[in-house]
Write a protein that holds these residues in place. Structure first.
Motif, PDB file in Angstrom:
ATOM      1  N   ASP A 179      52.589  51.402  45.804  1.00 28.45           N
ATOM      2  CA  ASP A 179      52.684  52.514  44.850  1.00 28.45           C
ATOM      3  C   ASP A 179      52.513  53.866  45.551  1.00 28.45           C
ATOM      4  O   ASP A 179      53.072  54.866  45.121  1.00 28.45           O
ATOM      5  CB  ASP A 179      51.630  52.381  43.748  1.00 28.45           C
ATOM      6  CG  ASP A 179      51.921  51.249  42.781  1.00 28.45           C
ATOM      7  OD1 ASP A 179      53.077  50.751  42.770  1.00 28.45           O
ATOM      8  OD2 ASP A 179      50.996  50.849  42.054  1.00 28.45           O
ATOM      9  N   ASN A 180      51.747  53.876  46.634  1.00 24.13           N
ATOM     10  CA  ASN A 180      51.529  55.104  47.407  1.00 24.13           C
ATOM     11  C   ASN A 180      52.554  55.275  48.529  1.00 24.13           C
ATOM     12  O   ASN A 180      52.361  56.101  49.413  1.00 24.13           O
ATOM     13  CB  ASN A 180      50.116  55.107  47.997  1.00 24.13           C
ATOM     14  CG  ASN A 180      49.050  55.249  46.942  1.00 24.13           C
ATOM     15  OD1 ASN A 180      49.283  55.818  45.883  1.00 24.13           O
ATOM     16  ND2 ASN A 180      47.876  54.715  47.206  1.00 24.13           N
ATOM     17  N   ALA A 181      53.621  54.494  48.479  1.00 20.40           N
ATOM     18  CA  ALA A 181      54.732  54.568  49.439  1.00 20.40           C
ATOM     19  C   ALA A 181      54.322  54.241  50.872  1.00 20.40           C
ATOM     20  O   ALA A 181      54.922  54.728  51.812  1.00 20.40           O
ATOM     21  CB  ALA A 181      55.427  55.920  49.361  1.00 20.40           C
ATOM     22  N   ASP A 182      53.313  53.383  51.041  1.00 22.50           N
ATOM     23  CA  ASP A 182      52.937  52.918  52.375  1.00 22.50           C
ATOM     24  C   ASP A 182      53.600  51.565  52.595  1.00 22.50           C
ATOM     25  O   ASP A 182      53.005  50.520  52.358  1.00 22.50           O
ATOM     26  CB  ASP A 182      51.420  52.816  52.518  1.00 22.50           C
ATOM     27  CG  ASP A 182      51.010  52.525  53.950  1.00 22.50           C
ATOM     28  OD1 ASP A 182      51.891  52.208  54.779  1.00 22.50           O
ATOM     29  OD2 ASP A 182      49.809  52.603  54.239  1.00 22.50           O
ATOM     30  N   TYR A 183      54.834  51.606  53.036  1.00 21.17           N
ATOM     31  CA  TYR A 183      55.637  50.391  53.157  1.00 21.17           C
ATOM     32  C   TYR A 183      55.319  49.587  54.407  1.00 21.17           C
ATOM     33  O   TYR A 183      55.883  48.527  54.622  1.00 21.17           O
ATOM     34  CB  TYR A 183      57.123  50.729  53.079  1.00 21.17           C
ATOM     35  CG  TYR A 183      57.445  51.431  51.769  1.00 21.17           C
ATOM     36  CD1 TYR A 183      57.205  50.811  50.556  1.00 21.17           C
ATOM     37  CD2 TYR A 183      57.930  52.727  51.767  1.00 21.17           C
ATOM     38  CE1 TYR A 183      57.461  51.455  49.355  1.00 21.17           C
ATOM     39  CE2 TYR A 183      58.196  53.378  50.570  1.00 21.17           C
ATOM     40  CZ  TYR A 183      57.956  52.739  49.375  1.00 21.17           C
ATOM     41  OH  TYR A 183      58.209  53.383  48.192  1.00 21.17           O
ATOM     42  N   ASN A 242      47.374  42.844  51.988  1.00 15.91           N
ATOM     43  CA  ASN A 242      46.144  43.617  52.128  1.00 15.91           C
ATOM     44  C   ASN A 242      45.019  42.635  52.421  1.00 15.91           C
ATOM     45  O   ASN A 242      45.141  41.445  52.138  1.00 15.91           O
ATOM     46  CB  ASN A 242      45.868  44.395  50.838  1.00 15.91           C
ATOM     47  CG  ASN A 242      44.807  45.443  51.012  1.00 15.91           C
ATOM     48  OD1 ASN A 242      43.626  45.148  50.915  1.00 15.91           O
ATOM     49  ND2 ASN A 242      45.223  46.669  51.277  1.00 15.91           N
ATOM     50  N   THR A 279      48.697  48.825  45.358  1.00 16.25           N
ATOM     51  CA  THR A 279      48.409  50.260  45.468  1.00 16.25           C
ATOM     52  C   THR A 279      49.050  50.850  46.721  1.00 16.25           C
ATOM     53  O   THR A 279      49.573  51.966  46.690  1.00 16.25           O
ATOM     54  CB  THR A 279      46.891  50.513  45.472  1.00 16.25           C
ATOM     55  OG1 THR A 279      46.363  50.059  44.229  1.00 16.25           O
ATOM     56  CG2 THR A 279      46.575  51.990  45.637  1.00 16.25           C
ATOM     57  N   ASN A 280      49.025  50.108  47.829  1.00 17.04           N
ATOM     58  CA  ASN A 280      49.684  50.595  49.051  1.00 17.04           C
ATOM     59  C   ASN A 280      51.154  50.886  48.792  1.00 17.04           C
ATOM     60  O   ASN A 280      51.691  51.902  49.227  1.00 17.04           O
ATOM     61  CB  ASN A 280      49.560  49.574  50.180  1.00 17.04           C
ATOM     62  CG  ASN A 280      48.166  49.494  50.734  1.00 17.04           C
ATOM     63  OD1 ASN A 280      47.411  50.443  50.689  1.00 17.04           O
ATOM     64  ND2 ASN A 280      47.822  48.345  51.275  1.00 17.04           N
ATOM     65  N   HIS A 285      44.834  46.154  45.729  1.00 16.72           N
ATOM     66  CA  HIS A 285      44.996  47.086  46.843  1.00 16.72           C
ATOM     67  C   HIS A 285      46.364  46.916  47.506  1.00 16.72           C
ATOM     68  O   HIS A 285      46.954  47.903  47.970  1.00 16.72           O
ATOM     69  CB  HIS A 285      43.879  46.903  47.881  1.00 16.72           C
ATOM     70  CG  HIS A 285      42.617  47.583  47.514  1.00 16.72           C
ATOM     71  ND1 HIS A 285      41.513  46.892  47.033  1.00 16.72           N
ATOM     72  CD2 HIS A 285      42.260  48.881  47.545  1.00 16.72           C
ATOM     73  CE1 HIS A 285      40.547  47.741  46.789  1.00 16.72           C
ATOM     74  NE2 HIS A 285      40.970  48.969  47.083  1.00 16.72           N
TER      75      HIS A 285
END
Length: 83
Positions: free
Chosen positions: A39-43, A27, A36-37, A33
């Motif tokens: 954790d939010n499934a933004d691989y 990030n 967090t990406n 952050h």
């Protein structure tokens, strides 16, 4: 005093000891952050970091990142999914 390395500091140390590639969540805002990406499934923010130069981490394609948190990528086993 806490001497434990974590986050981007740990990635820098791993590269300094000679690791060729470090699998990281990346990030440009902060270590938090980056996680967090994930954790939010933004691989799309998972990259192999190959170097640290001029205050930036570089991934395999040469993209610079300010923060790179080492993460693990592991296979799920049959026992873990309850079969």
């Amino acid at each position: 005093m806490d001497n434990k390395l974590s986050g981007s500091d740990l990635t820098r140390a791993m590269l300094a000891r000679g690791d060729d590639k470090v699998w990281c969540a990346v990030n440009n805002d902060s270590d938090e952050h980056a996680i967090t990406n994930i954790d939010n499934a933004d691989y799309s923010f998972l990259k192999y970091i190959v170097s640290f130069n001029n205050s930036h981490f570089l991934c395999e394609d040469g993209t610079p990142w300010q923060y790179a948190v080492p993460v693990e990528k592991v296979e799920v086993t049959q026992q873990e999914v309850g079969f």
